[in-house]
Design a protein around this motif. Structure first.
Motif, PDB file in Angstrom:
ATOM      1  N   LEU A  48     -12.084 -25.232 -48.526  1.00  0.00           N
ATOM      2  CA  LEU A  48     -11.806 -25.435 -47.496  1.00  0.00           C
ATOM      3  C   LEU A  48     -12.427 -24.674 -46.826  1.00  0.00           C
ATOM      4  CD1 LEU A  48     -10.106 -27.554 -45.665  1.00  0.00           C
ATOM      5  CD2 LEU A  48      -8.651 -26.980 -45.792  1.00  0.00           C
ATOM      6  N   ALA A  49     -11.841 -23.584 -46.239  1.00  0.00           N
ATOM      7  CA  ALA A  49     -12.184 -22.285 -45.650  1.00  0.00           C
ATOM      8  C   ALA A  49     -13.587 -22.838 -45.067  1.00  0.00           C
ATOM      9  CB  ALA A  49     -12.211 -21.070 -45.865  1.00  0.00           C
ATOM     10  N   PHE A  50     -14.814 -22.784 -46.462  1.00  0.00           N
ATOM     11  CA  PHE A  50     -16.101 -22.915 -46.111  1.00  0.00           C
ATOM     12  C   PHE A  50     -16.690 -24.078 -45.958  1.00  0.00           C
ATOM     13  CE2 PHE A  50     -16.170 -19.120 -48.741  1.00  0.00           C
ATOM     14  CZ  PHE A  50     -17.348 -18.339 -48.375  1.00  0.00           C
ATOM     15  N   VAL A  51     -16.103 -25.616 -46.088  1.00  0.00           N
ATOM     16  CA  VAL A  51     -16.275 -26.923 -45.935  1.00  0.00           C
ATOM     17  C   VAL A  51     -16.148 -26.370 -44.069  1.00  0.00           C
ATOM     18  CG1 VAL A  51     -15.648 -29.096 -45.591  1.00  0.00           C
ATOM     19  CG2 VAL A  51     -15.231 -28.037 -47.236  1.00  0.00           C
ATOM     20  N   VAL A  52     -15.235 -26.209 -43.411  1.00  0.00           N
ATOM     21  CA  VAL A  52     -15.074 -25.993 -42.180  1.00  0.00           C
ATOM     22  C   VAL A  52     -15.719 -24.910 -41.547  1.00  0.00           C
ATOM     23  CG1 VAL A  52     -12.255 -24.819 -39.964  1.00  0.00           C
ATOM     24  CG2 VAL A  52     -12.341 -26.690 -42.760  1.00  0.00           C
ATOM     25  N   GLY A  53     -15.884 -23.569 -42.381  1.00  0.00           N
ATOM     26  CA  GLY A  53     -16.842 -22.601 -40.965  1.00  0.00           C
ATOM     27  C   GLY A  53     -18.660 -23.634 -41.346  1.00  0.00           C
ATOM     28  N   GLY A  54     -18.717 -24.206 -42.711  1.00  0.00           N
ATOM     29  CA  GLY A  54     -19.748 -24.826 -42.975  1.00  0.00           C
ATOM     30  C   GLY A  54     -19.855 -25.911 -41.322  1.00  0.00           C
ATOM     31  N   ILE A  55     -18.502 -26.885 -41.492  1.00  0.00           N
ATOM     32  CA  ILE A  55     -19.285 -28.127 -39.978  1.00  0.00           C
ATOM     33  C   ILE A  55     -19.551 -26.428 -38.887  1.00  0.00           C
ATOM     34  CG2 ILE A  55     -17.474 -29.165 -38.792  1.00  0.00           C
ATOM     35  CD1 ILE A  55     -15.840 -30.152 -41.575  1.00  0.00           C
ATOM     36  N   VAL A  56     -18.538 -25.691 -38.202  1.00  0.00           N
ATOM     37  CA  VAL A  56     -19.328 -24.792 -37.284  1.00  0.00           C
ATOM     38  C   VAL A  56     -20.741 -24.683 -37.953  1.00  0.00           C
ATOM     39  CG1 VAL A  56     -19.008 -22.760 -36.403  1.00  0.00           C
ATOM     40  CG2 VAL A  56     -16.510 -24.076 -37.050  1.00  0.00           C
ATOM     41  N   VAL A  57     -20.684 -24.233 -38.595  1.00  0.00           N
ATOM     42  CA  VAL A  57     -22.830 -23.875 -38.575  1.00  0.00           C
ATOM     43  C   VAL A  57     -22.625 -25.083 -38.431  1.00  0.00           C
ATOM     44  CG1 VAL A  57     -24.614 -23.005 -40.028  1.00  0.00           C
ATOM     45  CG2 VAL A  57     -22.137 -22.281 -40.148  1.00  0.00           C
ATOM     46  N   ALA A  58     -22.826 -26.749 -39.128  1.00  0.00           N
ATOM     47  CA  ALA A  58     -23.186 -28.079 -38.974  1.00  0.00           C
ATOM     48  C   ALA A  58     -23.902 -27.922 -38.047  1.00  0.00           C
ATOM     49  CB  ALA A  58     -22.832 -28.606 -40.349  1.00  0.00           C
ATOM     50  N   PHE A  59     -22.690 -27.799 -36.748  1.00  0.00           N
ATOM     51  CA  PHE A  59     -23.108 -28.500 -35.513  1.00  0.00           C
ATOM     52  C   PHE A  59     -23.799 -27.764 -34.820  1.00  0.00           C
ATOM     53  CE2 PHE A  59     -18.647 -30.880 -35.596  1.00  0.00           C
ATOM     54  CZ  PHE A  59     -19.246 -31.995 -35.126  1.00  0.00           C
ATOM     55  N   VAL A  60     -23.819 -26.193 -35.299  1.00  0.00           N
ATOM     56  CA  VAL A  60     -24.866 -25.399 -34.696  1.00  0.00           C
ATOM     57  C   VAL A  60     -26.429 -25.776 -34.806  1.00  0.00           C
ATOM     58  CG1 VAL A  60     -25.841 -22.696 -34.383  1.00  0.00           C
ATOM     59  CG2 VAL A  60     -23.195 -23.152 -33.960  1.00  0.00           C
ATOM     60  N   ALA A  61     -26.285 -26.166 -36.114  1.00  0.00           N
ATOM     61  CA  ALA A  61     -27.244 -26.477 -37.027  1.00  0.00           C
ATOM     62  C   ALA A  61     -28.038 -27.276 -35.963  1.00  0.00           C
ATOM     63  CB  ALA A  61     -27.233 -26.315 -38.677  1.00  0.00           C
ATOM     64  N   LEU A  62     -27.456 -28.246 -35.817  1.00  0.00           N
ATOM     65  CA  LEU A  62     -28.037 -29.517 -35.272  1.00  0.00           C
ATOM     66  C   LEU A  62     -28.889 -29.609 -34.079  1.00  0.00           C
ATOM     67  CD1 LEU A  62     -25.302 -32.168 -36.016  1.00  0.00           C
ATOM     68  CD2 LEU A  62     -27.661 -32.519 -36.539  1.00  0.00           C
ATOM     69  N   THR A  63     -27.666 -29.111 -32.734  1.00  0.00           N
ATOM     70  CA  THR A  63     -28.701 -27.720 -32.003  1.00  0.00           C
ATOM     71  C   THR A  63     -30.450 -27.852 -32.245  1.00  0.00           C
ATOM     72  OG1 THR A  63     -27.695 -26.150 -31.992  1.00  0.00           O
ATOM     73  CG2 THR A  63     -26.714 -28.606 -31.174  1.00  0.00           C
ATOM     74  N   TYR A  64     -30.420 -26.194 -33.100  1.00  0.00           N
ATOM     75  CA  TYR A  64     -31.120 -25.683 -33.617  1.00  0.00           C
ATOM     76  C   TYR A  64     -32.084 -26.372 -34.153  1.00  0.00           C
ATOM     77  CZ  TYR A  64     -29.734 -20.456 -33.515  1.00  0.00           C
ATOM     78  OH  TYR A  64     -29.398 -19.791 -33.353  1.00  0.00           O
ATOM     79  N   ALA A  65     -31.754 -27.828 -35.286  1.00  0.00           N
ATOM     80  CA  ALA A  65     -32.904 -28.829 -35.829  1.00  0.00           C
ATOM     81  C   ALA A  65     -34.116 -29.400 -34.630  1.00  0.00           C
ATOM     82  CB  ALA A  65     -32.269 -30.412 -36.470  1.00  0.00           C
ATOM     83  N   GLU A  66     -32.897 -29.646 -33.426  1.00  0.00           N
ATOM     84  CA  GLU A  66     -33.704 -30.351 -32.397  1.00  0.00           C
ATOM     85  C   GLU A  66     -34.611 -29.254 -31.383  1.00  0.00           C
ATOM     86  OE1 GLU A  66     -31.604 -33.670 -29.330  1.00  0.00           O
ATOM     87  OE2 GLU A  66     -31.964 -32.289 -28.021  1.00  0.00           O
TER      88      GLU A  66
END
Length: 516
Positions: A48-66
């Motif tokens: 679960l910690a990796f899922v939560v950490g992954g969600i944080v990273v995913a939000f940051v990655a969405l800004t990077y993607a644009e």
């Protein structure tokens, strides 16, 4: 020095991009830290910690993607923050991120000889001295130094050979993952996965704060954007896919490893995943195979961050923020050879500090990386507000709201590194951060103060030339220096829009808008 801008070769395809980013994220930590994670947080707690950490990273990655699709320039974060917040804020972000990248490269130079001890336990010869309670051996140092030289040389020869190397290593790494899943079904047990949760919130947070260092790597894609031969929208999509693959990998590692034996036994292992696969299949050869997979992870991460770090340093030099020497391309291979030599030289030094430096580099680099993520998410928000009509081949769902969530989540993670918090940095780690900061102070003071804007890099380069002369910076590339209309956007020398010329996917373009 000629002021004519030297161009990099566009040679990276879709699979190359995925292999570089995914391979950079899947380094060595999953082998040595898994047992500690499972013992501290339990099977589901760690997953679960990796899922939560992954969600944080995913939000940051969405800004990077644009941003990477809209501003596909070498250096990535350097360009985003420069355009949104100006020269000195951009340098602060980039310099911080360079520390994160250098820490990963140096980490791998230490991790490789440590991993080889599993396969060659008698390799320690020639005790030299002791650092933080650990003996440093000449043979151990030699492995790290030679590997650092070889990896640097591969990258100087060209990004294409480096990408081919990355692809082969990632494919081998993927095959190891398949064996782990098969082993869980063949020799694993649900009973071994107990306790599902352990250590309460403290155990969960202890795993969560390690995730930035383990997930960092997707951001090497923006660094090499000028070498990617893809429609810009596809670059953003590849970045998101690489993050999702990494989340799946780490969750898989937690679940399969925990099924092999009790968490207490795993915690006693130096290389828990290797001992896990040995227990599942009942033969030590499987453990050796897993270690080889770990070596592949070390090399893919090492390679990815050499690519990303060198391009970021090259971009800083090209705009005059660092001495022009760092911005020179190899005359034959078209790679940022001097920037690679700089990072490679630092990685050569790392093994001399011994095994304990692994922990120091993870924590200091983790904080630096999270700070840079915050800056990029802020740049995303600023550009959404200031330049709503900027061409955005990849439009991030949620718009500004997504950027705000990314800033809040990343900032919350950064707080965990401060004194009194679960992942508070220790003395040596603060020394690393402080030394890097002190080194950057005279550099940032020499940078002309340039406000953000579509032509910020052009204005910065001109100001640098005016202050320092021909050796101050390279000439900005044509797609940066030429602008048109009320809303400046990059154009090629022939007048065609960069974004238009790169969109061969038939209508993937379209002006971005802020859904918020």
């Amino acid at each position: 020095m000629s002021r004519q801008h030297e161009k990099m070769d566009k040679v990276l395809g879709r699979w190359d991009v995925l292999a570089v980013a995914f391979g950079a994220m899947i380094g060595f930590g999953w082998i040595v830290l898994t047992g500690t994670f499972l013992n501290g947080a339990g099977t589901l707690g760690a997953a679960l910690a990796f899922v939560v950490g992954g969600i944080v990273v995913a939000f940051v990655a969405l800004t990077y993607a644009e941003l990477v699709a809209a501003l596909p320039h070498v250096g990535g974060e350097h360009s985003y923050v420069l355009r949104s917040m100006g020269s000195r804020v951009s340098f602060f972000c980039s310099w911080t991120l360079v520390l994160g990248y250098v820490s990963v490269v140096a980490f791998e130079a230490v991790a490789l000889p440590q991993t080889l001890l599993y396969v060659f336990p008698d390799m320690l010869v020639g005790q030299m001295y002791t650092v933080a309670g650990y003996d440093v051996y000449a043979s151990w140092v030699a492995v790290g130094v030679v590997a650092a030289i070889v990896m640097t040389a591969i990258n100087i020869i060209g990004v294409r050979p480096a990408a081919v190397f990355q692809t082969v290593a990632v494919l081998f790494l993927a095959s190891v993952g398949v064996f782990l899943v098969a082993g869980a079904f063949i020799g694993g047990s649900v009973e071994n996965m107990q306790p599902l949760f352990n250590g309460g919130s403290a155990g969960f947070l202890a795993v969560l704060v390690a995730t930035p260092f383990l997930f960092v790597g997707f951001d090497v894609i923006p660094q090499s954007a000028e070498e990617i031969h893809l429609p810009y929208k596809k670059i953003g999509e590849a970045l998101i896919v690489s993050v999702l693959l990494a989340i799946s990998w780490y969750v898989m590692i937690m679940l399969t490893t925990s099924s092999s034996m009790h968490a207490v036994d795993l915690a006693k292992s130096d290389l828990a995943v290797a001992d896990a696969i040995t227990a599942m299949f009942g033969h030590p050869a499987w453990g050796t195979l897993l270690v080889i997979g770990g070596i592949a992870g070390i090399l893919t991460s090492w390679n990815g961050f050499l690519i990303g770090g060198s391009r970021l340093i090259y971009a800083l030099a090209r705009s005059g923020m660092l001495p022009a020497w760092f911005g020179q391309l190899h005359p034959r291979y078209r790679t940022p050879a001097n920037a690679l030599l700089f990072i490679g030289g630092l990685s050569v030094l790392a093994p001399f500090f011994g095994r304990k430096s692994l922990v120091w580099l993870v924590d200091a680099g983790g904080l630096a990386i999270v700070v840079a993520w915050i800056m990029v998410a802020l740049a995303f928000i600023v550009l959404r507000k200031r330049e709503p009509d900027m061409e955005r081949p990849f439009v991030t769902p949620g718009g500004t709201v997504t950027g705000v969530i990314a800033v809040v989540l990343a900032a919350a993670m950064a707080v965990l590194f401060l004194p009194g918090m679960p992942a508070a940095l220790t003395g040596p780690e603060w020394v690393i951060v402080a030394a890097w900061t002190v080194l950057g102070v005279p550099l940032i003071l020499r940078i002309p103060h340039i406000k953000g804007g579509a032509d910020a890099e052009h204005r910065l380069i001109e100001a640098t030339h005016a202050r320092w002369g021909e050796e101050g910076a390279h000439e900005a590339p044509a797609e940066i220096t030429r602008y048109h209309g009320d809303h400046p956007s990059p154009v090629h020398a022939d007048g065609a829009s960069v974004d238009e010329s790169a969109r061969s996917d038939g209508g993937s373009s379209g002006r971005g808008h802020d859904p918020a």
